[in-house]
Design an enzyme around this catalytic site. Structure first.
Site, PDB file in Angstrom:
ATOM      1  N   GLY A 109       2.246   4.721   1.136  1.00 24.51           N
ATOM      2  CA  GLY A 109       2.338   5.161   2.536  1.00 24.51           C
ATOM      3  C   GLY A 109       3.438   4.390   3.254  1.00 24.51           C
ATOM      4  O   GLY A 109       4.067   4.893   4.176  1.00 24.51           O
ATOM      5  N   GLY A 110       3.674   3.148   2.801  1.00 24.35           N
ATOM      6  CA  GLY A 110       4.808   2.361   3.290  1.00 24.35           C
ATOM      7  C   GLY A 110       4.790   2.073   4.768  1.00 24.35           C
ATOM      8  O   GLY A 110       3.743   2.059   5.424  1.00 24.35           O
ATOM      9  N   THR A 111       5.968   1.833   5.303  1.00 18.28           N
ATOM     10  CA  THR A 111       6.123   1.515   6.724  1.00 18.28           C
ATOM     11  C   THR A 111       5.560   2.645   7.579  1.00 18.28           C
ATOM     12  O   THR A 111       4.832   2.423   8.539  1.00 18.28           O
ATOM     13  CB  THR A 111       7.621   1.331   7.065  1.00 18.28           C
ATOM     14  OG1 THR A 111       8.143   0.305   6.217  1.00 18.28           O
ATOM     15  CG2 THR A 111       7.831   0.967   8.515  1.00 18.28           C
ATOM     16  N   LYS A 146       0.857  -1.201   0.000  1.00 16.30           N
ATOM     17  CA  LYS A 146       0.000   0.000   0.000  1.00 16.30           C
ATOM     18  C   LYS A 146       0.885   1.240   0.000  1.00 16.30           C
ATOM     19  O   LYS A 146       1.903   1.270   0.732  1.00 16.30           O
ATOM     20  CB  LYS A 146      -0.858   0.037   1.274  1.00 16.30           C
ATOM     21  CG  LYS A 146      -1.932  -1.037   1.285  1.00 16.30           C
ATOM     22  CD  LYS A 146      -2.975  -0.733   2.330  1.00 16.30           C
ATOM     23  CE  LYS A 146      -2.599  -1.292   3.668  1.00 16.30           C
ATOM     24  NZ  LYS A 146      -3.621  -1.222   4.687  1.00 16.30           N
ATOM     25  N   HIS A 201       4.933  33.901  26.682  1.00 11.71           N
ATOM     26  CA  HIS A 201       5.068  33.582  28.102  1.00 11.71           C
ATOM     27  C   HIS A 201       3.676  33.379  28.703  1.00 11.71           C
ATOM     28  O   HIS A 201       2.788  34.226  28.478  1.00 11.71           O
ATOM     29  CB  HIS A 201       5.761  34.749  28.807  1.00 11.71           C
ATOM     30  CG  HIS A 201       5.880  34.583  30.281  1.00 11.71           C
ATOM     31  ND1 HIS A 201       6.799  33.735  30.850  1.00 11.71           N
ATOM     32  CD2 HIS A 201       5.179  35.146  31.310  1.00 11.71           C
ATOM     33  CE1 HIS A 201       6.674  33.799  32.167  1.00 11.71           C
ATOM     34  NE2 HIS A 201       5.698  34.642  32.471  1.00 11.71           N
TER      35      HIS A 201
HETATM   36  C1  LIG Z   1       7.751   1.248  14.744  1.00 11.31           C
HETATM   37  C2  LIG Z   1       8.251   2.389  13.896  1.00 11.31           C
HETATM   38  C3  LIG Z   1       7.967   3.699  14.250  1.00 11.31           C
HETATM   39  C4  LIG Z   1       8.435   4.746  13.480  1.00 11.31           C
HETATM   40  N1  LIG Z   1       8.148   6.025  13.855  1.00 11.31           N
HETATM   41  C5  LIG Z   1       8.593   7.047  13.129  1.00 11.31           C
HETATM   42  C6  LIG Z   1       8.263   8.383  13.471  1.00 11.31           C
HETATM   43  O1  LIG Z   1       7.525   8.627  14.429  1.00 11.31           O
HETATM   44  N2  LIG Z   1       8.746   9.381  12.707  1.00 11.31           N
HETATM   45  C7  LIG Z   1       9.567   9.137  11.623  1.00 11.31           C
HETATM   46  O2  LIG Z   1      10.001  10.096  10.982  1.00 11.31           O
HETATM   47  N3  LIG Z   1       9.897   7.890  11.268  1.00 11.31           N
HETATM   48  C8  LIG Z   1       9.418   6.839  11.982  1.00 11.31           C
HETATM   49  N4  LIG Z   1       9.701   5.557  11.587  1.00 11.31           N
HETATM   50  C9  LIG Z   1      10.581   5.342  10.423  1.00 11.31           C
HETATM   51  C10 LIG Z   1       9.813   5.501   9.089  1.00 11.31           C
HETATM   52  O3  LIG Z   1       8.677   4.668   9.098  1.00 11.31           O
HETATM   53  C11 LIG Z   1      10.723   5.147   7.940  1.00 11.31           C
HETATM   54  O4  LIG Z   1      11.920   5.882   8.036  1.00 11.31           O
HETATM   55  C12 LIG Z   1      10.063   5.459   6.611  1.00 11.31           C
HETATM   56  O5  LIG Z   1       8.875   4.717   6.445  1.00 11.31           O
HETATM   57  C13 LIG Z   1      11.016   5.131   5.468  1.00 11.31           C
HETATM   58  O6  LIG Z   1      10.388   5.413   4.261  1.00 11.31           O
HETATM   59  P1  LIG Z   1      10.820   4.643   2.925  1.00 11.31           P
HETATM   60  O7  LIG Z   1       9.998   5.227   1.847  1.00 11.31           O
HETATM   61  O8  LIG Z   1      12.283   4.668   2.789  1.00 11.31           O
HETATM   62  O9  LIG Z   1      10.435   3.102   3.158  1.00 11.31           O
HETATM   63  P2  LIG Z   1       9.076   2.400   3.551  1.00 11.31           P
HETATM   64  O10 LIG Z   1       8.183   3.312   4.273  1.00 11.31           O
HETATM   65  O11 LIG Z   1       9.475   1.126   4.195  1.00 11.31           O
HETATM   66  O12 LIG Z   1       8.380   2.092   2.147  1.00 11.31           O
HETATM   67  C14 LIG Z   1       8.928   1.188   1.244  1.00 11.31           C
HETATM   68  C15 LIG Z   1       7.823   0.683   0.328  1.00 11.31           C
HETATM   69  O13 LIG Z   1       8.397  -0.071  -0.742  1.00 11.31           O
HETATM   70  C16 LIG Z   1       7.574  -1.187  -1.032  1.00 11.31           C
HETATM   71  N5  LIG Z   1       8.429  -2.187  -1.706  1.00 11.31           N
HETATM   72  C17 LIG Z   1       9.515  -2.811  -1.203  1.00 11.31           C
HETATM   73  N6  LIG Z   1      10.091  -3.585  -2.144  1.00 11.31           N
HETATM   74  C18 LIG Z   1       9.345  -3.433  -3.281  1.00 11.31           C
HETATM   75  C19 LIG Z   1       9.435  -3.965  -4.595  1.00 11.31           C
HETATM   76  N7  LIG Z   1      10.447  -4.757  -4.980  1.00 11.31           N
HETATM   77  N8  LIG Z   1       8.477  -3.625  -5.500  1.00 11.31           N
HETATM   78  C20 LIG Z   1       7.453  -2.787  -5.159  1.00 11.31           C
HETATM   79  N9  LIG Z   1       7.329  -2.252  -3.930  1.00 11.31           N
HETATM   80  C21 LIG Z   1       8.275  -2.559  -3.016  1.00 11.31           C
HETATM   81  C22 LIG Z   1       7.070  -1.615   0.332  1.00 11.31           C
HETATM   82  O14 LIG Z   1       5.866  -2.372   0.217  1.00 11.31           O
HETATM   83  C23 LIG Z   1       6.855  -0.268   1.030  1.00 11.31           C
HETATM   84  O15 LIG Z   1       5.531   0.199   0.872  1.00 11.31           O
HETATM   85  C24 LIG Z   1       9.208   4.480  12.312  1.00 11.31           C
HETATM   86  C25 LIG Z   1       9.462   3.158  11.928  1.00 11.31           C
HETATM   87  C26 LIG Z   1       9.000   2.119  12.703  1.00 11.31           C
HETATM   88  C27 LIG Z   1       9.287   0.705  12.287  1.00 11.31           C
END
Ligand SMILES: Cc1cc2nc3c(=O)[nH]c(=O)nc-3n(C[C@H](O)[C@H](O)[C@H](O)COP(=O)(O)OP(=O)(O)OC[C@H]3O[C@@H](n4cnc5c(N)ncnc54)[C@H](O)[C@@H]3O)c2cc1C
Length: 466
Positions: free
Chosen positions: A40-42, A38, A444
């Site tokens: 929005g990712g992690t 989906k 303040h």
């Molecule tokens: C418990 C937890 C709490 C967090 N809290 C915070 C917070 O409060 N504030 C903050 O700034 N950060 C927080 N983070 C960190 C943040 O979630 C990540 O840094 C951020 O999501 C990274 O974004 P990204 O796009 O690099 O990867 P992701 O969000 O991981 O997205 C990667 C996407 O790629 C897709 N994908 C992977 N491989 C493939 C493929 N081969 N083909 C097609 N799609 C693929 C995946 O399905 C996923 O949707 C938290 C993380 C965790 C685990």
């Protein structure tokens, strides 16, 4: 298998990928996001949003628990964990719908499926029913990261939860051991403590949040200890065994050699995450990695011409705001627009929970290592009148400044300080000196005065402190 061509193909629709796609659309580039799950990712589904939503529920509970201090009577305080979980899902769903709408409004195309490289400019996308191909002059890998099973639990991975599972837990455990004292570990320890678990936290390094300023990390440990959280720092796991529905972990203090046993109903491993590289076949592509993450230059270029990487899949700090900055920067570089140099020291880092922590720039130790001649000042929040009004006894601000020069590091711990770090970010990034900022007196009474008062102290003219 017909091919469709784009200016940019983005693999992964998390913060790194979706910020790149939205910026590409603004710049008039033809972009596509390939997402296997989906958008929005992690962050939206298993990270920032659900975790912070649960911590917000915890904050409400803490506020109600403290109501008596303000003369407010609340009887029969309790919580309904299923309803707490629902509150979390409602927030995430609302934001998911909002992001989908934004994609539609900006006309960003999304292809559902798993992307694999066939060659540097050609991506194959497989989903349950078909395969297709996308060709693009530029490709951004934004595949993110996943929880890691650490060696201590590899023989029996069912013994421990990861953060994905902890966010969906069906009831609050009576006791829980959190392995890893980084940001996620600290957030979950705080969360489960508020909801009544007996919490222990194990960290190999000398302090919780080992990358934070040492004084602030010590302050956190003191406030966690006061909340009744058991902290085992400088501690490594010797063995873990399943026992009567719970888990027993034998730990060793690395400096004293003392061995202890921690028994709890649940174990949550937060230590370390691995880059999602399996699907994309980095060997075929010849992508260079660093400690298992994609190696990039400061413009997010990999060693392969036309291939960029952003977000958690790179070796940079794993926060959504880093992923956003990197995604936007990579697209601006591709588009050839003037994009400011990406300096990771300018981006704030934070940990939610109680207390919150936030920092930007250099810690005292980092500044000394780099060779800056520095001075530091610290200010307990008791110097700030809002602290008395809110009946808060926790809070500390610390600034690191080049002697006679700019402020290069600001570190905060206390209630809601993540919101205060934005001002701190402007101070360090505009390389302001204490004198530059001291003239601006803050509202303040407010917690924002913690920054104002610390700056006044640094400028040698403290108002409400010595
Ligand atoms: C418990 C937890 C709490 C967090 N809290 C915070 C917070 O409060 N504030 C903050 O700034 N950060 C927080 N983070 C960190 C943040 O979630 C990540 O840094 C951020 O999501 C990274 O974004 P990204 O796009 O690099 O990867 P992701 O969000 O991981 O997205 C990667 C996407 O790629 C897709 N994908 C992977 N491989 C493939 C493929 N081969 N083909 C097609 N799609 C693929 C995946 O399905 C996923 O949707 C938290 C993380 C965790 C685990």
């Amino acid at each position: 298998m017909g091919e469709v061509s784009y200016d940019i193909a983005i693999i992964g629709g998390g913060p790194g990928g979706y910020s790149a796609a939205l910026r590409a659309a603004e710049l008039g580039l033809k972009a596509v996001v390939i997402e296997k799950d989906k958008i929005g990712g992690t962050c939206l589904h298993r990270g920032c949003i659900p975790t912070t939503s649960l911590l917000q529920c915890a904050k409400v509970l803490e506020t109600v628990n403290r109501a008596g201090k303000f003369g407010i009577k609340v009887e029969g305080i309790s919580y309904d964990w299923q309803a707490v979980q629902k509150a979390k899902s409602v927030s995430a769903n609302r934001l998911f719908m909002g992001l989908n709408t934004l994609f539609k409004q900006r006309k960003v195309e999304v292809i559902k499926g798993t992307a694999t490289f066939d060659e540097p400019e050609l991506i194959r996308i497989d989903d349950a029913t078909k395969s297709r191909a996308v060709r693009a002059d530029n490709i951004i890998i934004a595949t993110g990261s996943s929880p890691q099973i650490i060696p201590e639990f590899q023989r029996n991975p069912n013994m421990a939860m990861n953060t994905d599972q902890a966010l969906e837990i069906s009831e609050v455990p009576k006791s829980i051991t959190v392995v890893g004292g980084g940001a996620y570990g600290v957030e979950f320890a705080s969360l489960f403590k508020t909801f009544g678990s007996d919490v222990s936290i194990i960290e190999r390094a000398a302090h919780l949040l080992p990358r934070d300023d040492h004084e602030v990390a010590k302050y956190l440990e003191k406030s966690f200890t006061k909340r009744g959280i058991n902290i085992y720092t400088n501690t490594k796991i010797q063995a873990a065994v399943q026992l009567n529905g719970g888990v027993q972990i034998k730990v060793e203090n690395q400096s004293t050699g003392e061995v202890k046993t921690i028994t709890s109903d649940k174990v949550l491993v937060t230590a370390g995450r691995i880059a999602n590289l399996d699907d994309i076949d980095i060997e075929t592509l010849g992508l260079r990695t660093k400690y298992g993450f994609i190696d990039t230059d400061s413009d997010m270029r990999t060693n392969i011409e036309g291939v960029f990487a952003v977000g958690d899949v790179t070796f940079n700090p794993q926060y959504a705001n880093f992923a956003f900055s990197e995604g936007i920067h990579a697209v601006e570089i591709i588009a050839g627009v003037n994009s400011p140099t990406l300096n990771l020291k300018q981006i704030p880092i934070y940990t939610f929970g109680y207390p919150e922590l936030a920092k930007v720039g250099y810690t005292e130790d980092e500044a000394r290592q780099v060779g800056f001649e520095i001075e530091t000042v610290g200010l307990p929040f008791q110097a700030v009148s809002r602290s008395a009004i809110n009946k808060e006894d926790i809070g500390f601000a610390k600034m690191v400044s080049v002697k006679g020069g700019p402020i290069i590091g600001i570190h905060l711990i206390g209630p809601d300080v993540v919101d205060l770090i934005s001002e701190a970010m402007l101070i360090t990034n505009w390389e302001a000196t204490a004198e530059d900022v001291a003239q601006f007196l803050h509202p303040h009474p407010s917690f924002a005065e913690s920054i104002g008062e610390t700056v006044l102290k640094l400028a040698g003219k403290p108002l409400h402190s010595l």
